[in-house]
Design a protein around this motif. Structure first.
Motif, PDB file in Angstrom:
ATOM      1  N   ARG A  33       0.875  -1.172   0.000  1.00  0.00           N
ATOM      2  CA  ARG A  33       0.000   0.000   0.000  1.00  0.00           C
ATOM      3  C   ARG A  33       0.914   1.224   0.000  1.00  0.00           C
ATOM      4  N   VAL A  34       0.914   1.955  -1.108  1.00  0.00           N
ATOM      5  CA  VAL A  34       1.854   3.061  -1.315  1.00  0.00           C
ATOM      6  C   VAL A  34       1.115   4.388  -1.294  1.00  0.00           C
ATOM      7  N   LEU A  35       1.629   5.309  -0.507  1.00  0.00           N
ATOM      8  CA  LEU A  35       1.155   6.689  -0.535  1.00  0.00           C
ATOM      9  C   LEU A  35       2.070   7.458  -1.482  1.00  0.00           C
ATOM     10  N   VAL A  36       1.493   8.071  -2.504  1.00  0.00           N
ATOM     11  CA  VAL A  36       2.245   8.840  -3.492  1.00  0.00           C
ATOM     12  C   VAL A  36       2.070  10.322  -3.165  1.00  0.00           C
ATOM     13  N   VAL A  37       3.182  10.979  -2.833  1.00  0.00           N
ATOM     14  CA  VAL A  37       3.167  12.403  -2.525  1.00  0.00           C
ATOM     15  C   VAL A  37       3.917  13.108  -3.653  1.00  0.00           C
ATOM     16  N   GLU A  38       3.168  13.776  -4.516  1.00  0.00           N
ATOM     17  CA  GLU A  38       3.731  14.399  -5.713  1.00  0.00           C
ATOM     18  C   GLU A  38       2.815  15.531  -6.146  1.00  0.00           C
ATOM     19  N   ASP A  39       3.383  16.738  -6.315  1.00  0.00           N
ATOM     20  CA  ASP A  39       2.544  17.886  -6.671  1.00  0.00           C
ATOM     21  C   ASP A  39       2.313  18.021  -8.167  1.00  0.00           C
ATOM     22  N   GLU A  40       3.075  17.342  -9.001  1.00  0.00           N
ATOM     23  CA  GLU A  40       2.868  17.396 -10.443  1.00  0.00           C
ATOM     24  C   GLU A  40       1.938  16.266 -10.855  1.00  0.00           C
ATOM     25  N   PHE A  41       0.739  16.624 -11.344  1.00  0.00           N
ATOM     26  CA  PHE A  41      -0.285  15.624 -11.639  1.00  0.00           C
ATOM     27  C   PHE A  41       0.205  14.529 -12.579  1.00  0.00           C
ATOM     28  N   LEU A  42       0.878  14.899 -13.661  1.00  0.00           N
ATOM     29  CA  LEU A  42       1.304  13.897 -14.644  1.00  0.00           C
ATOM     30  C   LEU A  42       2.312  12.913 -14.052  1.00  0.00           C
ATOM     31  N   ILE A  43       3.202  13.400 -13.204  1.00  0.00           N
ATOM     32  CA  ILE A  43       4.168  12.502 -12.554  1.00  0.00           C
ATOM     33  C   ILE A  43       3.449  11.603 -11.562  1.00  0.00           C
ATOM     34  N   ALA A  44       2.537  12.162 -10.785  1.00  0.00           N
ATOM     35  CA  ALA A  44       1.768  11.352  -9.835  1.00  0.00           C
ATOM     36  C   ALA A  44       0.975  10.278 -10.570  1.00  0.00           C
ATOM     37  N   ASP A  45       0.344  10.657 -11.653  1.00  0.00           N
ATOM     38  CA  ASP A  45      -0.443   9.714 -12.449  1.00  0.00           C
ATOM     39  C   ASP A  45       0.450   8.599 -13.001  1.00  0.00           C
ATOM     40  N   TYR A  46       1.634   8.952 -13.469  1.00  0.00           N
ATOM     41  CA  TYR A  46       2.583   7.962 -13.982  1.00  0.00           C
ATOM     42  C   TYR A  46       3.008   6.999 -12.875  1.00  0.00           C
ATOM     43  N   LEU A  47       3.359   7.541 -11.704  1.00  0.00           N
ATOM     44  CA  LEU A  47       3.760   6.686 -10.582  1.00  0.00           C
ATOM     45  C   LEU A  47       2.641   5.731 -10.190  1.00  0.00           C
ATOM     46  N   VAL A  48       1.427   6.242 -10.118  1.00  0.00           N
ATOM     47  CA  VAL A  48       0.275   5.399  -9.775  1.00  0.00           C
ATOM     48  C   VAL A  48       0.131   4.270 -10.799  1.00  0.00           C
ATOM     49  N   ALA A  49       0.252   4.599 -12.075  1.00  0.00           N
ATOM     50  CA  ALA A  49       0.126   3.575 -13.125  1.00  0.00           C
ATOM     51  C   ALA A  49       1.210   2.507 -13.001  1.00  0.00           C
ATOM     52  N   VAL A  50       2.452   2.926 -12.785  1.00  0.00           N
ATOM     53  CA  VAL A  50       3.554   1.971 -12.632  1.00  0.00           C
ATOM     54  C   VAL A  50       3.313   1.076 -11.421  1.00  0.00           C
ATOM     55  N   LEU A  51       2.926   1.674 -10.321  1.00  0.00           N
ATOM     56  CA  LEU A  51       2.708   0.913  -9.083  1.00  0.00           C
ATOM     57  C   LEU A  51       1.548  -0.064  -9.219  1.00  0.00           C
ATOM     58  N   GLU A  52       0.432   0.411  -9.758  1.00  0.00           N
ATOM     59  CA  GLU A  52      -0.724  -0.481  -9.922  1.00  0.00           C
ATOM     60  C   GLU A  52      -0.425  -1.593 -10.921  1.00  0.00           C
ATOM     61  N   ASP A  53       0.294  -1.266 -11.986  1.00  0.00           N
ATOM     62  CA  ASP A  53       0.673  -2.266 -12.986  1.00  0.00           C
ATOM     63  C   ASP A  53       1.524  -3.370 -12.359  1.00  0.00           C
ATOM     64  N   ALA A  54       2.293  -3.011 -11.339  1.00  0.00           N
ATOM     65  CA  ALA A  54       3.161  -3.970 -10.663  1.00  0.00           C
ATOM     66  C   ALA A  54       2.441  -4.719  -9.541  1.00  0.00           C
ATOM     67  N   GLY A  55       1.159  -4.440  -9.332  1.00  0.00           N
ATOM     68  CA  GLY A  55       0.396  -5.161  -8.319  1.00  0.00           C
ATOM     69  C   GLY A  55       0.337  -4.496  -6.961  1.00  0.00           C
ATOM     70  N   HIS A  56       0.855  -3.262  -6.877  1.00  0.00           N
ATOM     71  CA  HIS A  56       0.766  -2.527  -5.613  1.00  0.00           C
ATOM     72  C   HIS A  56      -0.561  -1.772  -5.550  1.00  0.00           C
ATOM     73  N   ARG A  57      -0.959  -1.404  -4.353  1.00  0.00           N
ATOM     74  CA  ARG A  57      -2.190  -0.642  -4.157  1.00  0.00           C
ATOM     75  C   ARG A  57      -1.838   0.782  -3.747  1.00  0.00           C
ATOM     76  N   ILE A  58      -2.637   1.715  -4.170  1.00  0.00           N
ATOM     77  CA  ILE A  58      -2.404   3.116  -3.833  1.00  0.00           C
ATOM     78  C   ILE A  58      -3.191   3.446  -2.575  1.00  0.00           C
ATOM     79  N   ALA A  59      -2.457   3.784  -1.521  1.00  0.00           N
ATOM     80  CA  ALA A  59      -3.082   4.149  -0.247  1.00  0.00           C
ATOM     81  C   ALA A  59      -3.643   5.559  -0.308  1.00  0.00           C
ATOM     82  N   GLY A  60      -3.200   6.315  -1.283  1.00  0.00           N
ATOM     83  CA  GLY A  60      -3.673   7.677  -1.472  1.00  0.00           C
ATOM     84  C   GLY A  60      -2.654   8.467  -2.264  1.00  0.00           C
TER      85      GLY A  60
END
Length: 132
Positions: free
Chosen positions: A14-41
């Protein structure tokens, strides 16, 4: 995007992504979810991150952008995590300033990842957290 899927039987973090740039945050979320991780927020400011972390929501690891808008930055969040025995964290930064990097290293992150993010390195760091 390449498939960075989790190994069979590997539980996602369960990963919390703290990033103020939307496109970077969106990319990180996609990479993490693609790898089977869950987004804690996701949080765009240190204050939002601290609110999520203080809410009692389960978080296994925090991906922290270092420079955030507002009065606090990612290093402030990292110091809070250390002081409260919170989850482990890694930094994501675009800064190449040696003094700034030294300030990051002083709070002992799992890693300091330079932007643009290397997804394989990110997932290797998380695999180390998952392995204990």
């Amino acid at each position: 995007m390449s498939n960075h899927g989790a190994e069979p039987g590997q539980a996602g973090l369960r990963v919390l992504v703290v990033e103020d740039e939307f496109l970077i945050a969106d990319y990180l979320v996609a990479v993490l979810e693609d790898a089977g991780h869950r987004i804690a927020g996701t949080a765009a400011t240190a204050e939002e991150a601290l609110a999520i972390l203080g809410s009692g929501q389960a978080v296994d690891v925090v991906s922290l952008d270092v420079k955030l808008p507002g009065g606090l930055d990612g290093i402030d969040v990292a110091e809070w995590l250390r002081a409260t025995a919170g989850p482990p964290f890694l930094f994501v930064t675009g800064s190449g300033d040696p003094a700034f990097r030294a300030r990051c290293e002083a709070v002992q992150p799992l890693a300091i990842l330079q932007k643009p993010i290397d997804p394989d390195r990110l997932l290797r760091v998380l695999a180390g957290v998952a392995a204990g």
